[in-house]
Design a protein around this motif. Structure first.
Motif, PDB file in Angstrom:
ATOM      1  N   SER A 261     -62.355 -96.983 -21.577  1.00 50.01           N
ATOM      2  CA  SER A 261     -62.415 -96.724 -20.142  1.00 50.01           C
ATOM      3  C   SER A 261     -61.063 -96.876 -19.498  1.00 50.01           C
ATOM      4  CB  SER A 261     -63.405 -97.683 -19.483  1.00 50.01           C
ATOM      5  OG  SER A 261     -62.904 -98.979 -19.521  1.00 50.01           O
TER       6      SER A 261
ATOM      7  N   TRP B 139     -63.773 -85.223  -7.641  1.00 46.66           N
ATOM      8  CA  TRP B 139     -64.069 -86.230  -8.676  1.00 46.66           C
ATOM      9  C   TRP B 139     -65.260 -87.083  -8.244  1.00 46.66           C
ATOM     10  CZ3 TRP B 139     -62.612 -91.682  -8.187  1.00 46.66           C
ATOM     11  CH2 TRP B 139     -62.763 -92.415  -9.360  1.00 46.66           C
TER      12      TRP B 139
ATOM     13  N   THR C 235     -68.794 -87.420 -10.165  1.00 48.21           N
ATOM     14  CA  THR C 235     -69.134 -88.613 -10.957  1.00 48.21           C
ATOM     15  C   THR C 235     -69.702 -89.781 -10.161  1.00 48.21           C
ATOM     16  OG1 THR C 235     -66.931 -89.648 -10.822  1.00 48.21           O
ATOM     17  CG2 THR C 235     -67.272 -88.032 -12.576  1.00 48.21           C
TER      18      THR C 235
ATOM     19  N   ASN D 240     -71.931 -88.236 -20.871  1.00 42.22           N
ATOM     20  CA  ASN D 240     -71.026 -89.051 -20.061  1.00 42.22           C
ATOM     21  C   ASN D 240     -69.982 -88.120 -19.433  1.00 42.22           C
ATOM     22  OD1 ASN D 240     -68.706 -90.613 -19.340  1.00 42.22           O
ATOM     23  ND2 ASN D 240     -69.460 -92.298 -20.603  1.00 42.22           N
TER      24      ASN D 240
ATOM     25  N   VAL E  95     -67.320 -88.649 -17.947  1.00 39.32           N
ATOM     26  CA  VAL E  95     -65.923 -89.083 -18.055  1.00 39.32           C
ATOM     27  C   VAL E  95     -65.395 -88.859 -19.464  1.00 39.32           C
ATOM     28  CG1 VAL E  95     -64.332 -91.006 -17.748  1.00 39.32           C
ATOM     29  CG2 VAL E  95     -66.327 -90.788 -16.255  1.00 39.32           C
ATOM     30  N   THR E  96     -66.179 -89.247 -20.446  1.00 38.79           N
ATOM     31  CA  THR E  96     -65.709 -89.113 -21.830  1.00 38.79           C
ATOM     32  C   THR E  96     -66.124 -87.795 -22.460  1.00 38.79           C
ATOM     33  OG1 THR E  96     -67.690 -90.074 -22.809  1.00 38.79           O
ATOM     34  CG2 THR E  96     -65.967 -91.613 -22.099  1.00 38.79           C
TER      35      THR E  96
ATOM     36  N   TYR F  25     -65.378 -96.126 -14.508  1.00 34.50           N
ATOM     37  CA  TYR F  25     -64.217 -95.854 -15.344  1.00 34.50           C
ATOM     38  C   TYR F  25     -63.026 -95.755 -14.405  1.00 34.50           C
ATOM     39  CZ  TYR F  25     -67.306 -94.656 -19.220  1.00 34.50           C
ATOM     40  OH  TYR F  25     -68.252 -94.698 -20.214  1.00 34.50           O
TER      41      TYR F  25
ATOM     42  N   THR G  17     -59.925 -94.743 -12.817  1.00 35.89           N
ATOM     43  CA  THR G  17     -59.275 -93.469 -13.114  1.00 35.89           C
ATOM     44  C   THR G  17     -58.004 -93.305 -12.305  1.00 35.89           C
ATOM     45  OG1 THR G  17     -61.419 -92.494 -13.621  1.00 35.89           O
ATOM     46  CG2 THR G  17     -59.644 -90.963 -13.124  1.00 35.89           C
TER      47      THR G  17
ATOM     48  N   GLN H  24     -69.915 -95.319 -10.959  1.00 31.75           N
ATOM     49  CA  GLN H  24     -70.296 -94.099 -11.670  1.00 31.75           C
ATOM     50  C   GLN H  24     -71.552 -94.254 -12.517  1.00 31.75           C
ATOM     51  OE1 GLN H  24     -66.334 -94.051 -13.237  1.00 31.75           O
ATOM     52  NE2 GLN H  24     -65.930 -92.009 -12.434  1.00 31.75           N
TER      53      GLN H  24
END
Lengths: 133, 535
Positions: free
Chosen positions: B13, B88, B92, B339, B341-342, B415, B417, B428
């Motif tokens: 993360s 963003w 998320t 996910n 983000v990932t 996460y 960012t 998130q």
């Protein structure tokens, strides 16, 4: 201490080769887990700089207790506290960066287990961590 | 954004550095938003955040130590930065559909982020989202040895942050400056360098208190005037900040009762070194063949979720955790399976039954007590990963008996960012247990809690007892656990005053006079931050 001595892994074989490279053609032992037997200011500064270097130059804060009782050093983000007094990040899924201290012949070697990059510590005094120590 | 591989138990993360797309925009949804002169804001229409990522009013140059690569920053504008965070967030943020989509014009970048969150209230009338932060990336990236911090090795509880203040030593670390000066739990800090810590309302003096309590450098010593436990006598101790490495587990012991052995230990932080310390604690208690366990997490604000999972396994054992989920991560309804983000398929977080290499050799089998109930000592400092233990065990029907106060209520995560040198924290995901329960935003409350706040859990409302050492069977919270174990009775509630509600804490009118750790906060631009006039 009750920490178990880890098995020597393939990672260490790579390190042995690296160490041979660093030490020329001397006959050396396979690296073994080690901890600091004494830490001078010079050795502490070198350790702090080496950890930072192996993390891409990030700011890293370590204490004198690093590698004192273990061959493992975990580096995490500095905890940050929010306005409510709670940790900003209290549910962490980011893996800490783990360093190992190894000894090969008379050389203390610091390795970042995430990248397998290593640095020979010139000012450190370390000794092999005995089993069951 | 480029997905990356994750190990089974972890998700990296670390600040995610989003690469700018640049070039032509082939996204059909954006065609009406990106005329030749550049993008414009259109309410309710969102371009992918990658379109705006790393387009910075002030681009960074050089190598990013986090990635070892050149910063991705390109010359952009404040408008680009605001449009990035808007997209963003819309993608998320857990409650993206409760955010009012406002025109970025007229907002600074920092202020625009602050309003990109829900304004809804929870069932208790408190703000639903209390965890919305931003800070310079260079500060977020700072790393330290696990558990190592500049300080005195004394954890103190600010019982009252405004006059009349009450600052009490909660515990000390072995061999720390505080321990070597014989500072003990329960002592009250009544002055520092002659400044009245209880009553001062002078801004400069409050700064002295904050500087001493939350030191940023080791160049200065401070004289603490302490009121001794159960006495009006005072004494002075001079303490100098130094790097103190805390031990996450204290006071592992077995308490012999007429109905069997009860294990106890204090678990203060989910840090990497806790992996080995917890394994050693459970080894000890397993060898003692304890019948019950009292887990003291009253000061544990969380940390590594993997540690919480390991601990929970060591409580419950193989049979109860086999094929069970410790925690599932749930994102907003745009991302039910992946996910965002990932880019990885969502995987449940298991009960971890072996070492994972944080401080214990990988794959070392973990011991377990195979308990079907646990007593947990809690306060409002019991937070996040500590609450995940409570929820995770309840999810597999291990009975959790809560003794103390309502936990902090943070089933959420983010996460952090980076974009253009600022790291943003926006909620998130939510953690859910094996029964898919995760709605404890107001915390978990012992059944007899006089103030209705969190999810009610069997147990007793008991105030923190600073007149006894932690682990002392006479300490009120531990004593209540031992009593409840015998006959399920609770002491009379200490009174609502001992349990200040969260909403009351948030609404203090004396915030300018409050003590708080501003080492990180000075770097966090939160709309709930209060600075003194001269700061």
């Amino acid at each position: 201490m009750s920490e178990q001595t880890p098995k020597i892994t393939a990672k260490l074989s790579i390190l042995a080769a690296l160490t041979i490279g660093m030490m020329g053609c001397q006959l050396i032992q396979a690296p073994e887990p080690a901890h600091m037997s004494a830490i001078t200011q010079k050795a502490y500064t070198e350790l702090q700089q080496s950890v930072s270097q192996l993390m891409g130059g990030q700011r890293v804060y370590i204490g004198n207790s690093a590698f004192q009782n273990s061959h493992i050093l975990a580096i995490e983000r500095e905890p940050k506290v929010g306005p409510d007094g709670h940790l900003l990040q209290g549910r962490v899924m980011e893996k800490p960066t783990i360093f190992h201290l190894l000894k090969a012949s008379e050389t203390c070697i610091l390795i970042n287990t995430k990248t397998n990059e290593s640095i020979a510590l010139l000012h450190a005094q370390c000794q092999i961590t005995k089993r069951d120590e | 954004m480029k997905p990356f591989r994750i190990p089974i138990y972890f998700v990296i993360s670390s600040s995610l550095f989003l690469s700018a797309c640049g070039g032509s925009d082939s996204d059909s949804s954006s065609s009406t938003l990106v005329p030749s002169e550049g993008p414009i804001w259109v309410q309710g229409q969102f371009i992918e955040d990658s379109r705006f990522a790393a387009q910075c009013e002030t681009p960074r140059v050089g190598i990013d130590p986090q990635t070892g690569r050149t910063y991705p920053d390109l010359l952009g504008s404040a408008f680009d930065e605001k449009m990035w965070m808007r997209s963003w967030s819309n993608n998320t943020y857990l409650w993206y559909d409760e955010v009012v989509d406002r025109d970025p014009a007229g907002f600074t970048v920092a202020n625009y982020f602050e309003q990109l969150k829900t304004n809804e209230l929870d069932a208790n009338g408190a703000a639903k989202d209390n965890f919305h932060f931003q800070m310079p990336t260079v500060d977020w990236q700072a790393q330290s040895q696990s558990g190592t911090q500049l300080g005195y090795g004394m954890e103190f509880k600010i019982v009252a942050a405004t006059p009349p203040r009450k600052i009490v030593v909660a515990y000390t670390e072995p061999d720390s400056p505080a321990a070597l000066a014989s500072v003990v739990r329960g002592e009250e800090i009544i002055a520092i360098n002659g400044v009245d810590a209880v009553s001062t309302i002078d801004g400069a003096e409050i700064n002295v208190l904050n500087s001493a309590l939350f030191p940023s450098d080791d160049s200065q010593s401070y004289t603490f005037t302490l009121k001794e436990v159960g006495s009006t006598a005072t004494r002075n101790v001079v303490l100098t900040p130094q790097a103190v490495t805390s031990s996450p587990v204290h006071n592992v012991k077995t308490i012999q009762t007429t109905s069997g052995k009860v294990g106890y230990f204090q678990f203060n932080s989910h840090i990497a070194t806790a992996e080995l310390a917890l394994k050693n604690a459970f080894d000890t208690l397993q060898a003692e063949n304890v019948d019950d366990l009292v887990l003291d997490v009253r000061y544990n604000g969380g940390g590594l979720l993997a540690i919480a999972s390991q601990l929970s396994y060591m409580v419950a054992g193989d049979q109860q955790t086999s094929n069970k989920i410790f925690e599932t991560t749930s994102f907003n309804d745009k991302h039910p399976t992946v996910n965002p983000v990932t880019g990885q398929t969502l995987q449940p977080f298991p009960f971890i039954d072996e070492g994972i290499g944080f401080s214990l050799t990988e794959r070392t089998p973990l011991p377990s007590l195979n308990l079907n109930r646990i007593f947990i000592l809690s306060t409002d400092n019991t937070c996040s990963a500590s609450e995940a233990i409570i929820n995770g065990l309840r999810g597999i029907d291990v009975e959790v008996i809560l003794i103390g106060g309502t936990t902090c209520g943070k089933p959420y995560g983010f996460y952090p960012t980076d974009n253009c040198g600022t790291t943003y924290f926006t909620i998130q995901f939510q953690g859910q247990n094996h029964k898919e329960f995760g709605d404890y935003a107001s915390g978990f409350s012992p059944m007899t809690m006089p103030v209705t706040e969190g999810v009610r859990v069997p147990g007793c409302a008991v105030a923190d007892d600073f007149s006894h050492k932690l682990g002392d069977p006479a300490e009120h919270m531990l004593a209540s656990a031992l009593q409840y174990r015998i006959d399920t009775t609770c002491p009379s509630p200490t009174g609502a005053k001992a349990f200040i509600s969260r909403s009351a804490q948030q609404n203090t009118s004396d915030a300018n006079l409050a003590l708080e750790d501003r080492r990180a906060q000075t770097k966090i631009n939160s709309n709930r931050l209060v600075y003194l006039p001269n700061k």
